[in-house]
Design a protein around this motif. Structure first.
Motif, PDB file in Angstrom:
ATOM      1  N   UNK A   1       0.891  -1.136   0.058  1.00  0.00           N
ATOM      2  CA  UNK A   1      -0.102   0.046  -0.098  1.00  0.00           C
ATOM      3  C   UNK A   1       0.952   1.175  -0.065  1.00  0.00           C
ATOM      4  N   UNK A   2       1.764   1.316   0.665  1.00  0.00           N
ATOM      5  CA  UNK A   2       2.765   2.289   0.859  1.00  0.00           C
ATOM      6  C   UNK A   2       3.533   2.452  -0.444  1.00  0.00           C
ATOM      7  N   UNK A   3       3.907   1.522  -1.007  1.00  0.00           N
ATOM      8  CA  UNK A   3       4.705   1.729  -2.184  1.00  0.00           C
ATOM      9  C   UNK A   3       3.799   2.304  -3.393  1.00  0.00           C
ATOM     10  N   UNK A   4       2.719   1.866  -3.559  1.00  0.00           N
ATOM     11  CA  UNK A   4       1.841   2.317  -4.346  1.00  0.00           C
ATOM     12  C   UNK A   4       1.482   3.893  -4.132  1.00  0.00           C
ATOM     13  N   UNK A   5       1.290   4.236  -3.019  1.00  0.00           N
ATOM     14  CA  UNK A   5       1.011   5.403  -2.699  1.00  0.00           C
ATOM     15  C   UNK A   5       2.214   6.379  -2.996  1.00  0.00           C
ATOM     16  N   UNK A   6       3.357   5.855  -2.919  1.00  0.00           N
ATOM     17  CA  UNK A   6       4.419   6.947  -3.282  1.00  0.00           C
ATOM     18  C   UNK A   6       4.660   7.232  -4.862  1.00  0.00           C
ATOM     19  N   UNK A   7       4.040   6.268  -5.609  1.00  0.00           N
ATOM     20  CA  UNK A   7       3.579   6.435  -6.997  1.00  0.00           C
ATOM     21  C   UNK A   7       2.520   7.471  -7.453  1.00  0.00           C
TER      22      UNK A   7
ATOM     23  N   UNK B   1      -8.907   7.908  -2.010  1.00  0.00           N
ATOM     24  CA  UNK B   1      -9.888   7.269  -0.857  1.00  0.00           C
ATOM     25  C   UNK B   1      -9.261   6.305  -0.152  1.00  0.00           C
ATOM     26  N   UNK B   2      -9.754   5.937   1.101  1.00  0.00           N
ATOM     27  CA  UNK B   2      -9.405   4.646   1.721  1.00  0.00           C
ATOM     28  C   UNK B   2      -9.815   3.426   0.945  1.00  0.00           C
ATOM     29  N   UNK B   3     -10.992   3.519   0.515  1.00  0.00           N
ATOM     30  CA  UNK B   3     -11.561   2.349  -0.227  1.00  0.00           C
ATOM     31  C   UNK B   3     -10.274   1.969  -1.520  1.00  0.00           C
ATOM     32  N   UNK B   4     -10.023   3.020  -2.075  1.00  0.00           N
ATOM     33  CA  UNK B   4      -9.176   2.613  -3.302  1.00  0.00           C
ATOM     34  C   UNK B   4      -7.683   2.201  -2.590  1.00  0.00           C
ATOM     35  N   UNK B   5      -7.167   2.789  -1.562  1.00  0.00           N
ATOM     36  CA  UNK B   5      -6.018   2.225  -0.936  1.00  0.00           C
ATOM     37  C   UNK B   5      -6.022   1.008  -0.506  1.00  0.00           C
ATOM     38  N   UNK B   6      -7.148   0.316   0.035  1.00  0.00           N
ATOM     39  CA  UNK B   6      -7.344  -1.240   0.337  1.00  0.00           C
ATOM     40  C   UNK B   6      -7.648  -1.894  -0.986  1.00  0.00           C
ATOM     41  N   UNK B   7      -8.189  -1.422  -1.999  1.00  0.00           N
ATOM     42  CA  UNK B   7      -8.402  -2.001  -3.463  1.00  0.00           C
ATOM     43  C   UNK B   7      -7.015  -2.421  -3.948  1.00  0.00           C
ATOM     44  N   UNK B   8      -6.057  -1.742  -3.645  1.00  0.00           N
ATOM     45  CA  UNK B   8      -4.715  -1.927  -4.433  1.00  0.00           C
ATOM     46  C   UNK B   8      -4.125  -3.508  -3.855  1.00  0.00           C
ATOM     47  N   UNK B   9      -4.694  -3.617  -2.500  1.00  0.00           N
ATOM     48  CA  UNK B   9      -4.121  -4.982  -2.456  1.00  0.00           C
ATOM     49  C   UNK B   9      -5.140  -6.134  -1.930  1.00  0.00           C
TER      50      UNK B   9
ATOM     51  N   UNK C   1     -12.616  -1.056   8.962  1.00  0.00           N
ATOM     52  CA  UNK C   1     -13.056  -0.541   9.981  1.00  0.00           C
ATOM     53  C   UNK C   1     -11.961   0.379  11.005  1.00  0.00           C
ATOM     54  N   UNK C   2     -10.959  -0.408  10.938  1.00  0.00           N
ATOM     55  CA  UNK C   2      -9.740   0.184  11.665  1.00  0.00           C
ATOM     56  C   UNK C   2      -9.414   1.237  11.227  1.00  0.00           C
ATOM     57  N   UNK C   3      -9.113   1.117   9.706  1.00  0.00           N
ATOM     58  CA  UNK C   3      -8.461   2.153   8.931  1.00  0.00           C
ATOM     59  C   UNK C   3      -9.306   3.545   9.082  1.00  0.00           C
ATOM     60  N   UNK C   4     -10.727   3.480   9.030  1.00  0.00           N
ATOM     61  CA  UNK C   4     -11.467   4.626   9.298  1.00  0.00           C
ATOM     62  C   UNK C   4     -10.956   5.271  10.455  1.00  0.00           C
TER      63      UNK C   4
ATOM     64  N   UNK D   1      -4.921  10.404  10.987  1.00  0.00           N
ATOM     65  CA  UNK D   1      -3.969   9.771   9.855  1.00  0.00           C
ATOM     66  C   UNK D   1      -4.207  10.204   8.584  1.00  0.00           C
ATOM     67  N   UNK D   2      -3.130  10.312   7.757  1.00  0.00           N
ATOM     68  CA  UNK D   2      -3.370  10.408   6.266  1.00  0.00           C
ATOM     69  C   UNK D   2      -3.904   9.093   5.685  1.00  0.00           C
ATOM     70  N   UNK D   3      -4.794   9.017   4.645  1.00  0.00           N
ATOM     71  CA  UNK D   3      -5.425   7.770   3.995  1.00  0.00           C
ATOM     72  C   UNK D   3      -4.578   6.781   4.173  1.00  0.00           C
ATOM     73  N   UNK D   4      -3.343   6.706   2.995  1.00  0.00           N
ATOM     74  CA  UNK D   4      -2.618   5.769   2.736  1.00  0.00           C
ATOM     75  C   UNK D   4      -1.885   5.342   4.105  1.00  0.00           C
TER      76      UNK D   4
END
Length: 411
Positions: free
Chosen positions: A92-98, A103-111, A123-126, A133-136
């Motif tokens: 998730x972090x590597x994708x966010x660096x690109x 949104x939070x949903x997009x961040x979790x969709x990436x994995x 639930x925890x991320x929200x 905390x920032x989204x990613x």
């Protein structure tokens, strides 16, 4: 119950290891280390169980009380799941660096998280986002719980406490950038689990392999020869004898002997290991199932004490903190409420244990699972013993061994 008191193959180890259990490899990833360690434990579990139960065949099941090494693959596999969580979080972090997620949903969709696991991580991320905390970063820290007991977060007290602890760790991280702060938390968890797993395998697995090699060349072996001849570096024969004699006298005690710092002050944990191998030999020669299984259980406690009190503790509470990490004890305390180990077909969770053992701080505003910290020896030792007892009630379940974990970021 299967098993007999007869000695297979003239007292030699049945189904001797064709090759020594694999050791952690130089330059291997944490998950590669974990795979080798788990496979090594499975080999050792089979050999020691065949010693205790002559009817046991590798790949089969045994009704005889399982040896310590039968629990070890499942515990190693649970640690491996924590490392898998770290790999997902890093993805998730590597994708966010690109490109940062919208949104939070997009961040979790990436994995590719889906189903009930997705819901608990979301639930925890929200909650982490709500705590600032920032989204990613929030998604990455939430992903650290992916393969854990997400049901523990259904208690809103546990959810809020866990999020608050993650938030504190995030802000304590030695990095200015939000993604680097989150990665420091991820790195700390991954290293702690990996170093602990490697340390236990090197210590207990190394002692077991040395014992099997010695036993294979020693001819007829019984407990007396183990106590007087097995040359485990660091162990003392007089200490091993003391621990062995105590086990014979107190194997049927309730509770089972476990407070070994009080029983044997100053004793080297490696002496307990020698005593454990001698007790396995005594159990092998014992006809009565009740006596045999009591001896196996004390031997397991001896090895588990060495494992937890001596081998793994430095990984949880290192003498010097790493400059690129956050607090290891705090990371482990944060993860503790969601701990789960699958012993084959059995599931053991810290949450179930905590709710069954009362409110430690007497405060109804704190959830019982949040009152434990896995880096603190006396917080984890009674739960570990409880997990053993659960396995003893359904011994055949443990012989459904775990398969390998694959790093989703590899290749």
């Amino acid at each position: 119950m299967k098993g007999s008191s007869r000695v297979p193959h003239g007292g030699r180890v049945p189904a001797m290891l064709s090759t020594p259990p694999a050791r952690a490899a130089e330059g291997a990833t944490p998950l590669e280390d974990n795979r080798r360690i788990t496979e090594g434990y499975i080999q050792l579990a089979h050999v020691f169980q065949a010693l205790l139960d002559p009817d046991f065949q590798p790949g089969g099941t045994s009704g005889v009380r399982p040896n310590w090494f039968a629990f070890a693959p499942h515990a190693s596999h649970a640690a491996g799941k924590g490392m898998l969580n770290a790999a997902l979080a890093r993805r998730i972090l590597d994708a966010a660096r690109g490109r940062p997620s919208l949104s939070l949903l997009e961040a979790l969709d990436r994995v590719g998280l889906t189903g009930s696991v997705r819901l608990s991580v979301e639930r925890l991320s929200l909650e982490l986002v709500l705590q600032g905390l920032p989204t990613d970063a929030a998604a990455a820290l939430g992903a650290l719980t992916t393969a854990m007991n997400g049901e523990a977060l259904a208690d809103p007290r546990t959810l809020i406490t866990t999020a608050t602890r993650f938030t504190s760790l995030y802000w304590s991280a030695p990095a200015p950038h939000p993604l680097d702060k989150a990665e420091a938390v991820v790195r700390t968890l991954e290293r702690t689990l990996n170093e602990g797993n490697v340390a236990i395998f090197a210590d207990i697995g190394g002692a077991a392999n040395a014992y099997l090699e010695w036993r294979q060349s020693a001819g007829e072996v019984g407990p007396e020869r183990v106590l007087t001849e097995f040359p485990l570096a660091g162990a003392r024969f007089e200490e091993a004898r003391l621990a062995y004699d105590y086990a014979l006298a107190h194997a049927h005690d309730t509770p089972r002997p476990h407070a070994f710092d009080e029983l044997f002050p100053g004793m080297d944990g490696r002496s307990l290991g020698v005593a454990a191998f001698a007790l396995y030999e005594r159990a092998r020669l014992t006809a009565g199932p009740t006596e045999r299984e009591s001896l196996i259980a004390v031997a397991n406690n001896y090895l588990a004490w060495r494992e937890q009190h001596d081998a793994v503790q430095p990984a949880f509470t290192p003498a010097e903190a790493h400059a690129d990490e956050v607090s290891r004890p705090e990371v482990m305390r944060t993860m503790t409420p969601m701990l789960v180990v699958h012993f084959g077909t059995l599931e053991w969770t810290l949450a179930d244990y905590a709710y069954a053992h009362g409110d430690r701080d007497g405060n109804p505003l704190t959830a019982q699972p949040t009152e434990y910290g896995w880096a603190t020896f006396w917080d984890r030792w009674p739960p570990i013993l409880d997990s053993f007892e659960k396995g003893y009630r359904e011994p055949a379940a443990l012989w459904v061994m775990p398969g390998p974990l694959e790093d989703p970021t590899a290749g």
